[in-house]
Design an enzyme around this catalytic site. Structure first.
Site, mmCIF file in Angstrom:
data_model
loop_
_atom_site.group_PDB
_atom_site.id
_atom_site.type_symbol
_atom_site.label_atom_id
_atom_site.label_comp_id
_atom_site.label_asym_id
_atom_site.label_seq_id
_atom_site.Cartn_x
_atom_site.Cartn_y
_atom_site.Cartn_z
ATOM 1 C CE LYS A 183 -1.751 2.657 3.156
ATOM 2 N NZ LYS A 183 -1.695 3.991 2.511
ATOM 3 C CD GLU A 257 14.169 0.457 8.056
ATOM 4 O OE1 GLU A 257 14.651 1.376 8.751
ATOM 5 O OE2 GLU A 257 14.807 -0.551 7.724
ATOM 6 C CB CYS A 291 13.277 8.738 7.817
ATOM 7 S SG CYS A 291 14.175 7.843 6.552
HETATM 8 P P1 TAP Z 1 2.690 7.683 8.476
HETATM 9 O O1 TAP Z 1 1.574 8.588 8.776
HETATM 10 O O2 TAP Z 1 3.166 6.753 9.509
HETATM 11 O O3 TAP Z 1 2.263 6.883 7.171
HETATM 12 C C1 TAP Z 1 3.047 5.860 6.588
HETATM 13 C C2 TAP Z 1 2.146 4.889 5.858
HETATM 14 O O4 TAP Z 1 1.324 4.198 6.824
HETATM 15 C C3 TAP Z 1 1.186 5.549 4.883
HETATM 16 O O5 TAP Z 1 0.996 4.686 3.781
HETATM 17 C C4 TAP Z 1 -0.074 5.662 5.733
HETATM 18 O O6 TAP Z 1 -1.235 5.792 4.968
HETATM 19 C C5 TAP Z 1 -0.044 4.343 6.481
HETATM 20 N N1 TAP Z 1 -0.814 4.308 7.725
HETATM 21 C C6 TAP Z 1 -1.309 5.341 8.457
HETATM 22 N N2 TAP Z 1 -1.937 4.857 9.558
HETATM 23 C C7 TAP Z 1 -1.813 3.507 9.531
HETATM 24 C C8 TAP Z 1 -2.236 2.441 10.395
HETATM 25 N N3 TAP Z 1 -2.883 2.679 11.540
HETATM 26 N N4 TAP Z 1 -1.922 1.167 10.064
HETATM 27 C C9 TAP Z 1 -1.228 0.903 8.935
HETATM 28 N N5 TAP Z 1 -0.821 1.865 8.069
HETATM 29 C C10 TAP Z 1 -1.093 3.149 8.359
HETATM 30 O O7 TAP Z 1 3.989 8.466 8.017
HETATM 31 P P2 TAP Z 1 4.093 9.548 6.897
HETATM 32 O O8 TAP Z 1 3.608 10.833 7.407
HETATM 33 O O9 TAP Z 1 3.499 9.040 5.655
HETATM 34 O O10 TAP Z 1 5.677 9.570 6.679
HETATM 35 C C11 TAP Z 1 6.514 10.326 7.429
HETATM 36 C C12 TAP Z 1 7.216 9.488 8.494
HETATM 37 O O11 TAP Z 1 7.858 8.363 7.918
HETATM 38 C C13 TAP Z 1 8.290 10.266 9.173
HETATM 39 O O12 TAP Z 1 8.214 10.094 10.560
HETATM 40 C C14 TAP Z 1 9.571 9.647 8.653
HETATM 41 O O13 TAP Z 1 10.667 9.747 9.490
HETATM 42 C C15 TAP Z 1 9.176 8.250 8.412
HETATM 43 N N6 TAP Z 1 10.026 7.648 7.394
HETATM 44 C C16 TAP Z 1 10.943 6.739 7.810
HETATM 45 C C17 TAP Z 1 11.787 6.166 6.892
HETATM 46 C C18 TAP Z 1 12.780 5.175 7.373
HETATM 47 S S1 TAP Z 1 13.518 4.273 6.273
HETATM 48 N N7 TAP Z 1 13.066 5.020 8.618
HETATM 49 C C19 TAP Z 1 11.701 6.485 5.544
HETATM 50 C C20 TAP Z 1 10.757 7.402 5.149
HETATM 51 C C21 TAP Z 1 9.904 7.972 6.103
HETATM 52 P P3 TAP Z 1 -1.693 7.234 4.417
HETATM 53 O O14 TAP Z 1 -0.501 8.110 4.337
HETATM 54 O O15 TAP Z 1 -2.190 6.926 3.085
HETATM 55 O O16 TAP Z 1 -2.684 7.716 5.393
#
Ligand code: TAP
Length: 481
Positions: A183, A257, A291
């Site tokens: 997803k 991650e 991240c």
């Molecule tokens: P999240 O809000 O955690 O979203 C990540 C993914 O999870 C999206 O596809 C989101 O869907 C989905 N999601 C949301 N709630 C969920 C649930 N309860 N159960 C399962 N999936 C769920 O993060 P974001 O705002 O997209 O990304 C930013 C964060 O990612 C930052 O904290 C960043 O540090 C971290 N990040 C970490 C890494 C590594 S490698 N450590 C790399 C990139 C990003 P929707 O977005 O479609 O709602």
């Protein structure tokens, strides 16, 4: 101020063919959702609607997992050599269609075309090439006795590197004989849907890769599905904790991650001009939506003023604007929600007493934008020194001794990455030994390679992606039970 004006150099959109609406990619074909509510994906730079995308309902998640389960038998029985051929084919098609992927990524995500063209897409293809090479050599990868795939893997990825995160997830899963339901994030589904077309073009057997679009509830349904054997998640620490709770007590394996608040540490003997470029690349690459971004600059007190002056001069030359313009350094913030979060945390920084500075820059009228910003006079207790802002905002702190630098760098709940700038090799080794970070860069920052494991300590998650360590997350060993 820029030393001279650049003429606009926009990349053409003509290379991409965006459909008005997309179905879900299940069992090798695009199908209608059963009961999901479609949503729109927009360009964050202009707010133009790019396409309507399907939301996968629980029933759709069930269908996708069933398709992956059906495909698992024959896919896992294929020889490694044959699986490798598919991965090589996918990698080559990604290279052939690189321009299309890059333009689509910049349109849907808002990142500068220079970055999607030169970093995201080539590194994504490199992940498929690298893992294609491993597919027939798994028994020699020191993965333990008779490595076998887990089965069906449920993968959920964020919006900051949509295609690259997909590659980090799908390439090792397929190389090791697993099948996948992935997803993408709600705001950036388009390159994953183009990747689905690449799977068709590569004649990948139906059901080996399934792409289901939707938001948090779709991700939640996928993670919680009883027939998913392994979960791979990249995203925020908050959602990572919720996922760990969901799968606790089940047989599911997981790699998480999560977020970071990396320290980029500059010593007084560092080559300063290179360090300035490293600081800029560390925090302003991909609008700071990284991240492992170097979002805390720790600079040795004796050179703090000089670094600040040089940094401001450099920031004034950054071009903020149209992601499709090849001159652009900083593109759009990915969504209104993320812009709100960055704006709120920057206001908190000011309220807590740090000094805020941005270069003069004209931001476009439509879309979501945030000028590159630095905060000086930041204390360790400030929220902008502790919380992940995930935007183009740098917090500057100072230190006097290596010991103090380590103590400050480690003073965070995260532990994903760190950077060290110094001429002394022995100091690099000592610092790297003492920093609680999964990745430590020396005299560089934000360099990625498929051969190199990436992952965190503490609240930055567990498990590694990339390299031999990344492969090990996708296999189980010993006799089948
Ligand atoms: P999240 O809000 O955690 O979203 C990540 C993914 O999870 C999206 O596809 C989101 O869907 C989905 N999601 C949301 N709630 C969920 C649930 N309860 N159960 C399962 N999936 C769920 O993060 P974001 O705002 O997209 O990304 C930013 C964060 O990612 C930052 O904290 C960043 O540090 C971290 N990040 C970490 C890494 C590594 S490698 N450590 C790399 C990139 C990003 P929707 O977005 O479609 O709602």
């Amino acid at each position: 101020m820029p030393t001279f004006e650049y003429a606009p150099a926009p990349e053409s959109r003509a290379v991409v063919d965006i459909a008005s609406s997309y179905g879900l990619f299940i069992g090798g074909e695009f199908v209608e959702s059963r009961g999901g509510t479609p949503f729109k994906t927009i360009s964050p730079a202009t707010e133009e609607v790019l396409a309507q995308v399907s939301e996968a309902s629980e029933q759709d998640v069930d269908r996708a997992v069933a398709a992956a389960r059906t495909a698992f038998g024959s896919w896992s029985a294929l020889s490694g050599t044959d699986r490798g051929k598919y991965l090589f084919r996918i990698a080559r098609i990604m290279q052939e269609r690189a321009r299309e992927f890059a333009v689509l990524e910049s349109l849907d995500n808002g990142k500068p075309i220079r970055e999607s063209r030169d970093v995201d897409v080539p590194t994504a293809a490199a992940h498929f090439f690298y893992h294609a090479g491993w597919a027939d050599k798994l028994s020699y990868a020191s993965l333990g006795d008779r490595p076998r795939p887990h089965g069906v893997v449920g993968q959920v990825i964020p919006w900051n590197f949509p295609l690259l995160m997909l590659a980090w997830k799908i390439a090792p899963a397929l190389a090791t004989g697993n099948t996948v339901v992935l997803k993408p994030a709600e705001t950036t589904p388009l390159t994953a849907l183009l990747f689905a077309q690449v799977c068709q073009q590569a004649d990948l057997p139906p059901g080996v890769v399934n792409i289901i679009t939707g938001a948090g509830p779709t991700g939640q349904a996928l993670i919680a599905h009883p027939d998913v054997d392994k979960v791979a998640f990249t995203g925020s620490t908050a959602v990572g904790k919720a996922i760990a709770t969901t799968i606790a007590g089940t047989r599911k394996r997981a790699t998480l991650e999560l977020g970071g608040k990396a320290a980029n540490i500059v010593f007084d003997d560092a080559p300063l001009d290179q360090a300035i470029e490293g600081i800029v690349n560390g925090i302003f690459f991909n609008q700071g939506h990284v991240c492992c971004a170097g979002s805390r600059l720790l600079v040795q007190e004796s050179i703090a003023e000089e670094v600040e002056t040089k940094l401001k001069t450099r920031l004034a030359t950054l071009r903020v604007g149209d992601p499709l313009d090849k001159n652009t350094d900083i593109g759009a913030i990915n969504s209104a929600a993320q812009l709100e979060r960055i704006t709120t945390l920057a206001a908190v920084g000011e309220a807590e007493g740090a000094t805020r500075w941005s270069p003069e820059c004209e931001l476009p009228a439509n879309g979501f934008w945030f000028a590159p910003t630095i905060f000086t006079g930041v204390a360790q207790t400030h929220r902008i020194a502790q919380e992940e802002i995930f935007g183009p905002v740098l917090s500057v702190l100072t230190f006097r001794t290596p010991g103090e630098a380590v103590a400050k760098a480690n003073n965070t709940p995260y532990g994903l990455s760190a950077g060290i700038w110094t001429e002394k090799g022995s100091r690099i080794l000592w610092m790297a030994d003492h920093l609680k970070a999964g990745v430590v860069w020396a005299n560089t920052f934000n360099k990625f390679d498929p051969t190199s494991p990436f992952g965190g300590y503490k609240e930055s998650g567990y498990g590694r992606e990339g390299g031999r360590h990344g492969l090990s997350a996708y296999v189980t060993t010993g006799d089948p039970t």
